[in-house]
Enzyme design. Sequence first.
Site, PDB file in Angstrom:
ATOM      1  N   SER A  42       0.742  -1.192  -0.111  1.00 59.41           N
ATOM      2  CA  SER A  42      -0.044  -0.066  -0.024  1.00 59.41           C
ATOM      3  C   SER A  42       0.916   1.281  -0.142  1.00 59.41           C
ATOM      4  O   SER A  42       2.038   1.156  -0.082  1.00 59.41           O
ATOM      5  CB  SER A  42      -0.730   0.005   1.236  1.00 59.41           C
ATOM      6  OG  SER A  42      -0.140  -0.010   2.567  1.00 59.41           O
ATOM      7  N   GLU A  72     -20.575  19.450  24.411  1.00 57.95           N
ATOM      8  CA  GLU A  72     -19.998  18.148  23.802  1.00 57.95           C
ATOM      9  C   GLU A  72     -18.979  17.715  25.088  1.00 57.95           C
ATOM     10  O   GLU A  72     -18.922  16.335  25.251  1.00 57.95           O
ATOM     11  CB  GLU A  72     -19.046  18.450  22.685  1.00 57.95           C
ATOM     12  CG  GLU A  72     -18.573  17.236  22.107  1.00 57.95           C
ATOM     13  CD  GLU A  72     -17.772  17.559  20.926  1.00 57.95           C
ATOM     14  OE1 GLU A  72     -17.406  18.531  20.382  1.00 57.95           O
ATOM     15  OE2 GLU A  72     -17.191  16.411  20.351  1.00 57.95           O
ATOM     16  N   HIS A 117     -15.876  24.126   7.343  1.00 60.52           N
ATOM     17  CA  HIS A 117     -14.310  23.607   6.825  1.00 60.52           C
ATOM     18  C   HIS A 117     -14.021  24.044   5.493  1.00 60.52           C
ATOM     19  O   HIS A 117     -14.397  23.513   4.426  1.00 60.52           O
ATOM     20  CB  HIS A 117     -14.673  21.937   6.646  1.00 60.52           C
ATOM     21  CG  HIS A 117     -14.786  21.226   8.254  1.00 60.52           C
ATOM     22  ND1 HIS A 117     -13.586  20.709   8.803  1.00 60.52           N
ATOM     23  CD2 HIS A 117     -15.997  21.067   8.868  1.00 60.52           C
ATOM     24  CE1 HIS A 117     -14.150  20.165  10.086  1.00 60.52           C
ATOM     25  NE2 HIS A 117     -15.455  20.365  10.027  1.00 60.52           N
ATOM     26  N   CYS A 148     -14.029  24.813  12.682  1.00 58.98           N
ATOM     27  CA  CYS A 148     -15.079  23.989  13.451  1.00 58.98           C
ATOM     28  C   CYS A 148     -14.675  23.827  14.791  1.00 58.98           C
ATOM     29  O   CYS A 148     -14.979  24.857  15.782  1.00 58.98           O
ATOM     30  CB  CYS A 148     -14.980  22.530  12.858  1.00 58.98           C
ATOM     31  SG  CYS A 148     -16.475  21.971  12.836  1.00 58.98           S
ATOM     32  N   GLN A 167     -15.283  26.826  17.867  1.00 58.56           N
ATOM     33  CA  GLN A 167     -15.717  26.662  19.113  1.00 58.56           C
ATOM     34  C   GLN A 167     -14.979  26.955  20.481  1.00 58.56           C
ATOM     35  O   GLN A 167     -15.488  27.491  21.206  1.00 58.56           O
ATOM     36  CB  GLN A 167     -16.354  25.227  19.213  1.00 58.56           C
ATOM     37  CG  GLN A 167     -17.290  24.960  17.925  1.00 58.56           C
ATOM     38  CD  GLN A 167     -17.918  23.499  18.165  1.00 58.56           C
ATOM     39  OE1 GLN A 167     -17.482  22.756  18.878  1.00 58.56           O
ATOM     40  NE2 GLN A 167     -18.915  23.036  17.178  1.00 58.56           N
ATOM     41  N   LYS A 180      14.820  -4.165  -8.948  1.00 57.10           N
ATOM     42  CA  LYS A 180      14.297  -5.414  -8.841  1.00 57.10           C
ATOM     43  C   LYS A 180      12.898  -5.592  -9.433  1.00 57.10           C
ATOM     44  O   LYS A 180      11.914  -4.640  -9.006  1.00 57.10           O
ATOM     45  CB  LYS A 180      14.269  -6.278  -7.500  1.00 57.10           C
ATOM     46  CG  LYS A 180      15.534  -6.352  -7.034  1.00 57.10           C
ATOM     47  CD  LYS A 180      16.496  -7.323  -7.851  1.00 57.10           C
ATOM     48  CE  LYS A 180      17.748  -7.927  -7.252  1.00 57.10           C
ATOM     49  NZ  LYS A 180      18.468  -8.795  -8.265  1.00 57.10           N
ATOM     50  N   THR A 181      12.641  -6.192 -10.497  1.00 58.06           N
ATOM     51  CA  THR A 181      11.220  -6.391 -11.038  1.00 58.06           C
ATOM     52  C   THR A 181      10.514  -7.470 -10.652  1.00 58.06           C
ATOM     53  O   THR A 181       9.286  -7.436 -10.834  1.00 58.06           O
ATOM     54  CB  THR A 181      11.343  -6.664 -12.658  1.00 58.06           C
ATOM     55  OG1 THR A 181      12.122  -7.822 -12.819  1.00 58.06           O
ATOM     56  CG2 THR A 181      12.253  -5.440 -13.324  1.00 58.06           C
ATOM     57  N   GLU A 235     -11.320  24.067   4.233  1.00 58.94           N
ATOM     58  CA  GLU A 235     -10.212  23.045   3.551  1.00 58.94           C
ATOM     59  C   GLU A 235     -10.759  22.033   2.495  1.00 58.94           C
ATOM     60  O   GLU A 235     -10.040  21.633   1.803  1.00 58.94           O
ATOM     61  CB  GLU A 235      -9.522  22.340   4.796  1.00 58.94           C
ATOM     62  CG  GLU A 235     -10.268  21.342   5.413  1.00 58.94           C
ATOM     63  CD  GLU A 235     -11.022  21.750   6.798  1.00 58.94           C
ATOM     64  OE1 GLU A 235     -11.367  22.847   6.774  1.00 58.94           O
ATOM     65  OE2 GLU A 235     -11.118  20.949   7.457  1.00 58.94           O
ATOM     66  N   ASP A 255      -8.745  10.566  -0.430  1.00 52.67           N
ATOM     67  CA  ASP A 255      -8.305  10.672  -1.621  1.00 52.67           C
ATOM     68  C   ASP A 255      -9.345  11.384  -2.466  1.00 52.67           C
ATOM     69  O   ASP A 255      -8.735  12.060  -3.551  1.00 52.67           O
ATOM     70  CB  ASP A 255      -8.203   9.126  -2.406  1.00 52.67           C
ATOM     71  CG  ASP A 255      -7.060   8.513  -2.280  1.00 52.67           C
ATOM     72  OD1 ASP A 255      -5.992   9.357  -1.977  1.00 52.67           O
ATOM     73  OD2 ASP A 255      -6.865   7.418  -2.314  1.00 52.67           O
ATOM     74  N   TYR A 290      -6.633   8.005  13.018  1.00 53.42           N
ATOM     75  CA  TYR A 290      -5.586   7.156  13.007  1.00 53.42           C
ATOM     76  C   TYR A 290      -5.595   6.138  12.147  1.00 53.42           C
ATOM     77  O   TYR A 290      -4.719   5.422  11.535  1.00 53.42           O
ATOM     78  CB  TYR A 290      -5.339   6.545  14.367  1.00 53.42           C
ATOM     79  CG  TYR A 290      -4.682   7.631  15.425  1.00 53.42           C
ATOM     80  CD1 TYR A 290      -3.641   8.368  15.193  1.00 53.42           C
ATOM     81  CD2 TYR A 290      -5.335   7.893  16.937  1.00 53.42           C
ATOM     82  CE1 TYR A 290      -3.051   9.106  16.258  1.00 53.42           C
ATOM     83  CE2 TYR A 290      -4.725   8.845  17.690  1.00 53.42           C
ATOM     84  CZ  TYR A 290      -3.838   9.556  17.528  1.00 53.42           C
ATOM     85  OH  TYR A 290      -3.176  10.460  18.334  1.00 53.42           O
TER      86      TYR A 290
HETATM   87  N1  GLN Z   1     -16.924  18.192  17.728  1.00 56.78           N
HETATM   88  C1  GLN Z   1     -17.434  19.397  17.530  1.00 56.78           C
HETATM   89  C2  GLN Z   1     -19.142  19.377  16.772  1.00 56.78           C
HETATM   90  O1  GLN Z   1     -19.384  18.211  16.726  1.00 56.78           O
HETATM   91  C3  GLN Z   1     -16.733  19.960  16.100  1.00 56.78           C
HETATM   92  C4  GLN Z   1     -16.805  19.213  15.038  1.00 56.78           C
HETATM   93  C5  GLN Z   1     -15.340  19.351  14.186  1.00 56.78           C
HETATM   94  O2  GLN Z   1     -14.538  19.997  14.327  1.00 56.78           O
HETATM   95  N2  GLN Z   1     -15.641  18.795  12.981  1.00 56.78           N
HETATM   96  O3  GLN Z   1     -19.657  20.218  16.962  1.00 56.78           O
END
Ligand code: GLN
Length: 532
Positions: free
Chosen positions: A15, A407, A509, A383, A387, A189-190, A511, A73, A56
């Site tokens: 992998s 939470e 998010h 996120c 908070q 090495k093949t 990103e 991906d 993880y």
């Molecule tokens: N744990 C927080 C929530 O559920 C933030 C979640 C996160 O950062 N994606 O609102």
Amino acid sequence: MNNTKYIFVTGGVTSSLGKGIVSASLAKLLKARDLRVTIQKLDPYINIDPGTLNPYEHGECFVTNDGAETDLDLGHYERFLDISTSQANNITTGRIYQSVINKERQGVYLGKTVQVIPHITNEIKDSIKLLGENNEYDVVITEIGGTIGDIESLPFVEAVRQLKWELKQNCLTIHLTLVPYLAAAGELKTKPTQHSVKKLQELGVQPDILVCRTEHNLEKDIRDKIARFCNVSEDSVIQSIDAKSIYAVPLLMQEEGLDKVVIEKLNIQTKEFPDLKKWNEFLEKQNNPKDEIHIGLVGKYVELQDSYKSIVESLDIAGVSNSCKVKLKWISSEKVTSKNVEKKLTGIDGLLVAPGFGERGIEGKIEAIRFARENDLPFLGICLGMQCAVIEYARNVLDLKKAHTVEVDAETSHPVIDLMEDQKNISDMGGTMRLGEYDCELKDGSNAQKSYGKRSIKERHRHRYEFNNKYLEFFEENGMIATGKNPNNDLVEIVEIPTHKWFTGVQFHPEYKSSVETPHPLFIGFVNACKN
Ligand code: GLN
């Protein structure tokens, strides 16, 4: 007539050979020839989706516009191709079985014995062909997760075997292998490649193209040998040599002629060369940064950087837009305390506090934010990071010492981050998540509005808890302002401190919406603030 071509990408030997990057690179080259391309990932694990997986296990969980929790991906696919993917782009064994079992319960199979072949394999084939329906794409690339020889990926390989038979010239298979260099022998090495191809042939699949991952150039004699032993033509042995940046891989694949061979084999009529002008400009800038900045990334999974893949890539891409190299300082949130915070955050030009779930490391995140707020250090909280900024402000500026998110502390006297009323009675955790794309209206003159250059945006969410609007007035009277709100339900999506150099927390998010050719405005704004 539907003319969609299908490309299957399998992996052998080991992998982590970069199947996702090679698939995305090929897709990029085809798209740059004006073909309509999409990529799909089939994951052999039994989870329905990676949403419930610990980072993880599989790194980041990537969220699409339609709210699907998917493999990381898909983030590469979106960043390379500048397209949006959806649930249809990520299928797991769990999802396939769930669908087959539901149909069995509904009596769809008319009393037949339900079996791996044909029922599971048909379900897999349908999920692959679904993307090719409606003539939306010229090419559908399907990446099969796992390594050839794994028990769990057998039904996927069998589906590929059957599809190759059905689709005839309209499909091809690319097999990614490793050509290791043995230092003691001084040789490439093949044999591992030969074995891996044999394994694939045993399963009835003859690869059309081999992409060989290597640390050294493959000379002609090695390529000829691989071709001869594996039944592929010599121009179909493509080397994939280690690259300095993943974004250089499309060019390496082009030099090797991968796109050319694919087009010839699939008999696709298209323009002669891919148009990579914008891509090359990006690489040129990436290779020649004028500045260097250091950003501290505080999170609880810093030992496994794949957990924050899209954030890291977004910062890197935003750095290129700002003509600078972004260097990351990884800071474990669990290790930050009020006593060591200054030392932990030394040498950084800005602070990013990462998303997350649960209690672990949350106090460290809050301490780091306090330091950034008090020292006018540019800050971006995403996120849970946003908070935590709200909790920090409540505790240390509004003097609500017990403020918290429910939470972590369900009994807090000041639930500044809370569940919305209509979420409170739902017991299934998945049912309470806000997932996918939502509208947001920005306040004129805010960091966010200046970065986006417009007032209405759409961003992707993945969280359960929200800013508690009962406290909003108190926050705003005392300097923390909601600069982004959901226009439909008034939920706070962005908080800022206007008196600070650049302090922005976002509930969504960003990103997940950053790509090489469309870098994300908020990351550009943040990096720019860090640079000044
Ligand atoms: N744990 C927080 C929530 O559920 C933030 C979640 C996160 O950062 N994606 O609102």
